[in-house]
Scaffold this active site. Sequence first.
Site, PDB file in Angstrom:
ATOM      1  N   VAL A   1      -3.660   3.976   7.789  1.00 56.60           N
ATOM      2  CA  VAL A   1      -4.306   2.930   6.976  1.00 56.60           C
ATOM      3  C   VAL A   1      -4.327   1.595   7.475  1.00 56.60           C
ATOM      4  O   VAL A   1      -5.168   0.625   7.075  1.00 56.60           O
ATOM      5  CB  VAL A   1      -3.531   3.107   5.423  1.00 56.60           C
ATOM      6  CG1 VAL A   1      -3.846   1.973   4.574  1.00 56.60           C
ATOM      7  CG2 VAL A   1      -3.539   4.419   4.899  1.00 56.60           C
TER       8      VAL A   1
ATOM      9  N   VAL B   1       0.734  -1.110  -0.122  1.00 60.78           N
ATOM     10  CA  VAL B   1       0.084   0.104   0.133  1.00 60.78           C
ATOM     11  C   VAL B   1       0.908   1.168  -0.022  1.00 60.78           C
ATOM     12  O   VAL B   1       0.783   2.143  -0.884  1.00 60.78           O
ATOM     13  CB  VAL B   1      -0.961   0.079   1.308  1.00 60.78           C
ATOM     14  CG1 VAL B   1      -1.911   1.162   1.275  1.00 60.78           C
ATOM     15  CG2 VAL B   1      -2.051  -1.229   1.227  1.00 60.78           C
ATOM     16  N   GLY B   2       1.801   1.306   0.880  1.00 64.77           N
ATOM     17  CA  GLY B   2       2.446   2.300   1.061  1.00 64.77           C
ATOM     18  C   GLY B   2       3.516   2.811  -0.274  1.00 64.77           C
ATOM     19  O   GLY B   2       3.467   3.885  -0.800  1.00 64.77           O
TER      20      GLY B   2
ATOM     21  N   HIS C   1     -14.225  -0.368   9.513  1.00 64.31           N
ATOM     22  CA  HIS C   1     -13.603  -1.152   8.532  1.00 64.31           C
ATOM     23  C   HIS C   1     -13.706  -2.334   8.553  1.00 64.31           C
ATOM     24  O   HIS C   1     -12.741  -3.050   9.298  1.00 64.31           O
ATOM     25  CB  HIS C   1     -12.373  -0.437   8.051  1.00 64.31           C
ATOM     26  CG  HIS C   1     -11.938  -1.116   6.779  1.00 64.31           C
ATOM     27  ND1 HIS C   1     -12.582  -0.927   5.740  1.00 64.31           N
ATOM     28  CD2 HIS C   1     -10.498  -1.469   6.554  1.00 64.31           C
ATOM     29  CE1 HIS C   1     -11.601  -1.515   4.781  1.00 64.31           C
ATOM     30  NE2 HIS C   1     -10.642  -2.011   5.261  1.00 64.31           N
TER      31      HIS C   1
HETATM   32  O1  TXD Z   1      -8.636   0.207   3.971  1.00 62.38           O
HETATM   33  C1  TXD Z   1      -7.693   0.085   4.609  1.00 62.38           C
HETATM   34  N1  TXD Z   1      -7.500   0.823   5.745  1.00 62.38           N
HETATM   35  C2  TXD Z   1      -6.800  -1.036   4.359  1.00 62.38           C
HETATM   36  C3  TXD Z   1      -5.771  -1.156   5.342  1.00 62.38           C
HETATM   37  C4  TXD Z   1      -6.742  -1.290   3.026  1.00 62.38           C
HETATM   38  C5  TXD Z   1      -5.645  -2.145   2.486  1.00 62.38           C
HETATM   39  C6  TXD Z   1      -4.495  -2.515   3.725  1.00 62.38           C
HETATM   40  N2  TXD Z   1      -4.784  -2.235   4.761  1.00 62.38           N
HETATM   41  C7  TXD Z   1      -3.817  -2.543   5.986  1.00 62.38           C
HETATM   42  O2  TXD Z   1      -2.618  -1.857   5.588  1.00 62.38           O
HETATM   43  C8  TXD Z   1      -3.202  -3.839   5.850  1.00 62.38           C
HETATM   44  O3  TXD Z   1      -4.368  -4.518   6.513  1.00 62.38           O
HETATM   45  C9  TXD Z   1      -2.062  -3.704   6.824  1.00 62.38           C
HETATM   46  O4  TXD Z   1      -2.273  -3.619   8.134  1.00 62.38           O
HETATM   47  C10 TXD Z   1      -1.571  -2.455   6.048  1.00 62.38           C
HETATM   48  C11 TXD Z   1      -0.375  -2.588   5.342  1.00 62.38           C
HETATM   49  O5  TXD Z   1      -0.878  -3.400   4.176  1.00 62.38           O
HETATM   50  P1  TXD Z   1       0.338  -3.839   3.171  1.00 62.38           P
HETATM   51  O6  TXD Z   1      -0.518  -4.600   2.187  1.00 62.38           O
HETATM   52  O7  TXD Z   1       0.999  -2.607   2.453  1.00 62.38           O
HETATM   53  O8  TXD Z   1       1.158  -4.755   3.934  1.00 62.38           O
HETATM   54  P2  TXD Z   1       2.921  -4.836   3.447  1.00 62.38           P
HETATM   55  O9  TXD Z   1       3.085  -5.165   2.155  1.00 62.38           O
HETATM   56  O10 TXD Z   1       3.401  -6.144   4.105  1.00 62.38           O
HETATM   57  O11 TXD Z   1       3.580  -3.438   4.118  1.00 62.38           O
HETATM   58  C12 TXD Z   1       3.715  -3.396   5.482  1.00 62.38           C
HETATM   59  C13 TXD Z   1       5.055  -2.892   5.523  1.00 62.38           C
HETATM   60  C14 TXD Z   1       6.228  -3.748   5.529  1.00 62.38           C
HETATM   61  O12 TXD Z   1       7.081  -3.266   4.587  1.00 62.38           O
HETATM   62  C15 TXD Z   1       6.864  -3.722   6.808  1.00 62.38           C
HETATM   63  O13 TXD Z   1       8.375  -3.883   6.823  1.00 62.38           O
HETATM   64  C16 TXD Z   1       6.507  -2.500   7.210  1.00 62.38           C
HETATM   65  O14 TXD Z   1       5.319  -2.421   6.958  1.00 62.38           O
HETATM   66  N3  TXD Z   1       6.769  -2.340   8.718  1.00 62.38           N
HETATM   67  C17 TXD Z   1       7.143  -1.195   9.372  1.00 62.38           C
HETATM   68  N4  TXD Z   1       7.490   0.125   8.931  1.00 62.38           N
HETATM   69  C18 TXD Z   1       8.149   0.826   9.732  1.00 62.38           C
HETATM   70  N5  TXD Z   1       8.026   0.729  11.167  1.00 62.38           N
HETATM   71  C19 TXD Z   1       7.474  -0.611  11.628  1.00 62.38           C
HETATM   72  N6  TXD Z   1       7.743  -0.722  12.958  1.00 62.38           N
HETATM   73  C20 TXD Z   1       7.025  -1.408  10.743  1.00 62.38           C
HETATM   74  N7  TXD Z   1       6.714  -2.742  11.041  1.00 62.38           N
HETATM   75  C21 TXD Z   1       6.345  -3.253   9.683  1.00 62.38           C
END
Ligand code: TXD
Length: 321
Positions: A125, A20-21, A182
Site C-alpha cells: 500500500v 491506513v494500517g 498510482h
Molecule cells: O492508494 C494507495 N496505495 C495509498 C497509499 C493510499 C493512502 C496512503 N498511501 C500510502 O500509505 C502513504 O503515502 C504512505 O506511504 C502509506 C501509509 O500511509 P498512512 O497515512 O497510514 O501513514 P502513517 O499514518 O504515517 O503510518 C505509517 C506508519 C507509522 O505508524 C510508522 O511508525 C510506520 O508506518 N513505520 C514502520 N512500521 C514498521 N516498520 C518500519 N520500518 C516502519 N517505518 C515507519
Amino acid sequence: MSSPIPCYLPRVTIVGAGRVGSTLAQRIAEKNLADVVLLDIVEGMPQGLALDLMEARGIEIHNRQIIGTNNYADTAGSEIVVITAGLPRKPGMSRDDLLKTNAKIVVEAAKNAIAHSPNAIFIIVTNPLDVMTYLAWQATGLSRSRIMGMAGVLDSARFETFIALELGVLPADVKAMVLGSHGDLMVPLSRYATVNGIPITELLDAATIERLIERTRNGGAEIVELMQTGGAFFAPASATSVMVESILLNQSRLLPIAAYLQGEYGLEDVVIGVPCRLGCGGIESILELNLSDSEREALQTSAQSVRRNIERSQEILAGKL
Ligand code: TXD
C-alpha cells in the site's frame, strides 16, 4: 476427540499501524474476515491500538483477535501480509518524493515478513505504490501472482464517487476502472464507466467527464491539501479490505490491481495497474483489454514513469543516491 469442522481462522498481518494500517485492521476485524496482527516500529503504539480494537468487539459483535506487536515473530503463519509502513505525503509533495524514505522501509518490511510467513500473499500500500510493489516483489522473490499493490481500487472508487455526486445516484450503482500507475499519470477508462450498465458517455458531456477525471487524478492531493497533516486513509483502508476479502473468500473479483507484467499490454518488467482476477491463489489472471490508441499510449507513458522510478530506486538501494 477432534472436531469435524476445522477451527481455523485466517490471519492477516498489517505492517505499519498508522492511519491506513489501523483503519484496515478495524475493517478486517469488523467484517469478520480474519484475525489481525498489527506491527509497527513505534513501541507500544500497535499494542495500544490492538487493545482499543479488542475492547470494541463486544459492541461491534465480532470475535476476531487483534494483536499489536513490534516483533515479526508474532506475525508467523499469516495468509496475507499488507505493507502500509512508510511516510505519507505532505502538502505540495508528489508520491514520487517519498521514494527515498520509503524504499528501504518497504524492502526491510517485506524481507522480515516473508521470513515468518513464507506462504503469504502480499499486498503493498505504501507510496510510491507501483515502485514499492516492484521492490517488495524483488525482495521477497515471490511469484507475481502472490504480490501486488493496492491503488486502482481506490482510484476507481474516487472516480465512481465523483460520477455519483455529479449525477446524484447511489455510488454503488456506478462502476468504473482506473488503470496505470498510482499518480498523475493514472489512466481512467471513461468509456468503460457505467451507471448500472448505462455508459456515462450517455449521461454526461465530454467536458464534464474530463473534469471528473481531473478530480480523480488529483484525488489524493485534494485530501492532503485539506488535511495538511497526512493523507487519505478511510477509503484506502476500504479499498485494501476489498482485496483482502476477495483473496480470503476466494471471490475472484475482477479488480484493477498493480501487478508485475511480463508482456501484457506490451509491457515487461514493470508494475502497473491492470484488471486482475483476485482469488485465494492471489492474482489468478490478468485481463488484457482491447485499448484504444490513446488509452494504450497513456498506459505506456504511465509505465515509463514507473520504470524511471524503479531505476532510481535501484540506485537508492545500492547507496548511490
Ligand atoms: O492508494 C494507495 N496505495 C495509498 C497509499 C493510499 C493512502 C496512503 N498511501 C500510502 O500509505 C502513504 O503515502 C504512505 O506511504 C502509506 C501509509 O500511509 P498512512 O497515512 O497510514 O501513514 P502513517 O499514518 O504515517 O503510518 C505509517 C506508519 C507509522 O505508524 C510508522 O511508525 C510506520 O508506518 N513505520 C514502520 N512500521 C514498521 N516498520 C518500519 N520500518 C516502519 N517505518 C515507519
